[in-house]
Design a protein around this motif. Structure first.
Motif, short mmCIF file in Angstrom:
data_model
loop_
_atom_site.label_atom_id
_atom_site.label_comp_id
_atom_site.label_asym_id
_atom_site.label_seq_id
_atom_site.Cartn_x
_atom_site.Cartn_y
_atom_site.Cartn_z
N VAL A 88 67.34 39.86 -3.29
CA VAL A 88 65.95 40.26 -3.13
C VAL A 88 65.82 41.75 -3.41
O VAL A 88 66.72 42.54 -3.12
CB VAL A 88 65.41 39.92 -1.72
CG1 VAL A 88 65.53 38.45 -1.42
CG2 VAL A 88 66.11 40.75 -0.65
N GLY A 89 64.69 42.13 -3.99
CA GLY A 89 64.38 43.53 -4.19
C GLY A 89 63.32 43.98 -3.21
O GLY A 89 62.92 43.24 -2.31
N ASN A 90 62.84 45.18 -3.39
CA ASN A 90 61.79 45.67 -2.50
C ASN A 90 60.42 45.07 -2.84
O ASN A 90 59.49 45.16 -2.04
CB ASN A 90 61.72 47.20 -2.55
CG ASN A 90 61.65 47.75 -3.95
OD1 ASN A 90 62.48 47.44 -4.80
ND2 ASN A 90 60.65 48.58 -4.22
N HIS A 91 60.31 44.43 -4.01
CA HIS A 91 59.04 43.80 -4.38
C HIS A 91 59.02 42.29 -4.13
O HIS A 91 57.95 41.69 -4.17
CB HIS A 91 58.73 44.06 -5.86
CG HIS A 91 58.27 45.46 -6.13
ND1 HIS A 91 56.95 45.78 -6.36
CD2 HIS A 91 58.96 46.63 -6.21
CE1 HIS A 91 56.84 47.09 -6.57
NE2 HIS A 91 58.05 47.62 -6.49
N ASP A 92 60.18 41.69 -3.95
CA ASP A 92 60.21 40.24 -3.73
C ASP A 92 61.14 39.88 -2.57
O ASP A 92 61.90 38.92 -2.63
CB ASP A 92 60.60 39.48 -5.00
CG ASP A 92 61.84 40.03 -5.69
OD1 ASP A 92 62.60 40.77 -5.05
OD2 ASP A 92 62.06 39.72 -6.87
N MET A 93 61.04 40.66 -1.51
CA MET A 93 61.93 40.46 -0.36
C MET A 93 61.50 39.27 0.51
O MET A 93 62.28 38.81 1.34
CB MET A 93 62.00 41.72 0.50
CG MET A 93 60.71 42.10 1.19
SD MET A 93 60.89 43.52 2.31
CE MET A 93 61.25 44.86 1.18
N TRP A 94 60.27 38.78 0.34
CA TRP A 94 59.77 37.75 1.24
C TRP A 94 60.09 36.35 0.70
O TRP A 94 59.21 35.55 0.44
CB TRP A 94 58.28 37.94 1.50
CG TRP A 94 58.02 39.09 2.43
CD1 TRP A 94 58.95 39.79 3.14
CD2 TRP A 94 56.76 39.68 2.74
NE1 TRP A 94 58.35 40.78 3.89
CE2 TRP A 94 57.00 40.73 3.66
CE3 TRP A 94 55.45 39.42 2.35
CZ2 TRP A 94 55.98 41.52 4.18
CZ3 TRP A 94 54.43 40.22 2.87
CH2 TRP A 94 54.70 41.25 3.77
N MET A 95 61.36 36.11 0.52
CA MET A 95 61.84 34.78 0.16
C MET A 95 61.97 33.94 1.43
O MET A 95 62.28 34.47 2.50
CB MET A 95 63.20 34.87 -0.54
CG MET A 95 63.16 35.58 -1.88
SD MET A 95 62.51 34.48 -3.15
CE MET A 95 62.41 35.60 -4.55
N SER A 96 61.79 32.64 1.27
CA SER A 96 61.83 31.79 2.47
C SER A 96 62.34 30.38 2.17
O SER A 96 61.80 29.40 2.64
CB SER A 96 60.44 31.72 3.11
OG SER A 96 60.49 31.04 4.35
N GLY A 97 63.39 30.30 1.33
CA GLY A 97 64.03 29.02 1.11
C GLY A 97 63.68 28.31 -0.18
O GLY A 97 64.33 27.32 -0.54
N TYR A 98 62.65 28.78 -0.90
CA TYR A 98 62.20 28.07 -2.11
C TYR A 98 63.29 28.09 -3.19
O TYR A 98 63.56 27.05 -3.82
CB TYR A 98 60.93 28.73 -2.62
CG TYR A 98 60.30 28.05 -3.82
CD1 TYR A 98 59.63 26.85 -3.69
CD2 TYR A 98 60.37 28.63 -5.09
CE1 TYR A 98 59.04 26.22 -4.79
CE2 TYR A 98 59.79 28.02 -6.19
CZ TYR A 98 59.13 26.82 -6.03
OH TYR A 98 58.56 26.20 -7.12
#
Length: 252
Positions: A88-98
């Protein structure tokens, strides 16, 4: 992992798909997909080291609109048996299992150690590492907080995405000039970070993104710091052939 003769490991980062507008983002996405199609022929593994998207948030039943070409290509690669690793980067840190469930891609939130053919690698996006930048480090703790993510998820997607893209645009405007030039080894915070790590453990290669500037810097006789640059200006990436690591540029 042992990299067999004729196989390669690819490292790339900072696609920032979604900006500055739909047309240019789509053109960039198609170029990246073309690169991945070519890399598929000899890839032993592919690392995507953060900021694939300019913003990403996984609502419980919703993911951001678009990006079907890149997501389809990633699925094709993993379905064919090529391991992919996502940081994850600072722009796409909100990953949640997808990514894990749909694409079979492990997702990492901190730098990770890998060994390939006896070479030691430390790989991560690079944000929040090294000295200084206390303001961002404070914000990162807030953004990574589960309560903050839950509160953001309460917002309707059209509102949340609008806020996020405005924040992202202002962030890029604030760092644009520094991103365009090498600041000198004493002011490059990731060089400082690498040197501190080397006091505790040896790595042959430190591979980071985030900086948006392709950098190949010799830390000592046996260690190098590679910054992967981006796919907005440079189309840059690194490739390890089992013996050597090289920073390259994609010019189809």
């Amino acid at each position: 992992m042992q990299v067999l003769t004729g196989k390669k490991i690819y490292f790339l980062s900072d696609f920032h798909l979604g900006v500055p507008d739909h047309a240019s983002s789509l053109e960039r996405e198609k170029l990246i997909v073309r690169f991945l199609s070519e890399a598929k022929e000899d890839a032993a593994a592919i690392f995507i080291v953060g900021d694939l998207f300019d913003f990403w948030y996984e609502y419980k039943k919703v993911v951001p609109k678009g990006f079907v070409r890149i997501l389809g290509k990633l699925a094709e690669l993993t379905d064919s048996g090529i391991p992919l690793y996502f940081f994850v980067g600072n722009h796409d840190m909100w990953m949640s299992g997808y990514f894990e469930r749909e694409l079979n891609i492990p997702v990492f939130y901190e730098p990770q150690h890998f060994e390939f053919n006896g070479k030691e690698f430390l790989v991560g996006h690079g944000d929040g590492l090294g000295p200084g930048d206390k303001g961002y480090k404070f914000l990162k703790k807030i953004f990574r907080n589960k309560m903050s993510q839950w509160l953001f998820g309460i917002l309707p997607p059209y509102m949340g995405m609008g806020i996020a893209h405005r924040f992202s645009k202002s962030s890029r405007a604030a760092t644009g000039e520094d991103d365009a030039r090498f600041l000198g080894e004493d002011k490059e915070w990731l060089i400082s970070y690498c040197r501190e790590v080397l006091k505790q453990k040896h790595y042959d290669y430190f591979i980071f993104g985030h900086r948006h500037l392709p950098i190949d810097f010799t830390l000592n006789d046996n260690s190098r710091y590679i910054n992967l640059g981006d796919w907005i200006r440079y189309n840059s990436y690194a490739v390890f052939d089992g013996q050597n690591l090289e920073l390259k540029y994609y010019r189809p």
